[in-house]
Design a protein around this motif. Structure first.
Motif, short mmCIF file in Angstrom:
data_model
loop_
_atom_site.label_atom_id
_atom_site.label_comp_id
_atom_site.label_asym_id
_atom_site.label_seq_id
_atom_site.Cartn_x
_atom_site.Cartn_y
_atom_site.Cartn_z
N ASP A 26 0.84 -1.20 0.00
CA ASP A 26 0.00 0.00 0.00
C ASP A 26 0.88 1.25 0.00
OD1 ASP A 26 -2.62 -1.30 0.31
OD2 ASP A 26 -1.80 -1.96 2.23
N ILE A 27 1.98 1.16 0.72
CA ILE A 27 2.90 2.30 0.76
C ILE A 27 4.35 1.81 0.75
CG2 ILE A 27 1.49 4.12 1.83
CD1 ILE A 27 2.76 3.29 4.51
N LYS A 49 -2.09 -2.11 6.80
CA LYS A 49 -1.49 -1.73 5.52
C LYS A 49 -0.27 -2.61 5.27
CE LYS A 49 -3.99 1.97 4.48
NZ LYS A 49 -5.11 1.79 3.59
N VAL A 51 3.34 -2.56 4.00
CA VAL A 51 4.40 -1.56 3.82
C VAL A 51 5.61 -2.23 3.17
CG1 VAL A 51 5.92 0.09 4.95
CG2 VAL A 51 3.63 -0.28 5.84
#
Ligand code: CU
Length: 126
Positions: A26-27, A49, A51
Motif C-alpha cells: 500500500d505504501i 497496511k 508496507v
C-alpha cells in the motif's frame, strides 16, 4: 483430541509468525541507516497496511571487514513483528514487505551496532 490441539497450535504459530508478506504494498517507506542512526527514525503507519520497507545503508556499520558476519547494518522490527533484514552493505538497498497487523508502538533496530550507535527507531501503528 491431541492432534487437533497440535494442529491448532501450529496454525496459530503460522498466523502469528506471518507479518512478512508477498501482498502488493500500500505504501513504500525509504529508510537510510548509518552509524548516525535511521533516517527517518519515527514511522507512522495505518494498521493492516502492507508496507514495503526499502532500507539503504550509507556506511559499513560496525565491521570494516566485508567477510565478517556482522558487516553492514540490519533492519530488525522487534516481536511481535520479528522481521529481520540482515547485512545491508554500504550503498546497498534491501527490501522487505510487512503487513502491519499489530497496533501500537514497535521498535526497530540494528542488533549489530545499536549498543554503540543510535541505530534505533519507532514505528507507530494506528
Ligand atoms: Cu548497524
Amino acid at each position: 483430541m491431541r492432534w487437533i490441539k497440535l494442529f491448532l497450535f501450529f496454525s496459530i504459530l503460522l498466523v502469528v509468525g506471518c507479518t512478512k508478506t508477498e501482498e502488493k504494498p500500500d505504501i513504500v517507506i525509504d529508510i537510510k541507516v548509518s552509524k548516525n542512526g535511521y533516517e527517518p527514525n519515527i514511522i507512522n503507519v495505518e494498521r493492516n497496511k502492507v508496507v514495503l520497507f526499502r532500507i539503504t545503508a550509507t556506511d559499513e556499520g560496525i565491521e570494516k571487514d566485508k567477510d565478517s558476519k556482522y558487516y553492514g547494518h540490519c533492519f530488525y522490527i522487534l516481536p511481535p513483528y520479528d522481521v529481520m533484514v540482515e547485512n545491508i552493505e554500504k550503498g546497498q538497498t534491501k527490501e522487505v514487505k510487512v503487513k502491519m497487523i499489530y497496533p501500537g508502538h514497535h521498535i526497530f533496530t540494528c542488533p549489530y551496532c545499536s549498543l554503540y550507535f543510535p541505530t534505533k527507531g519507532d514505528i507507530y501503528v494506528k
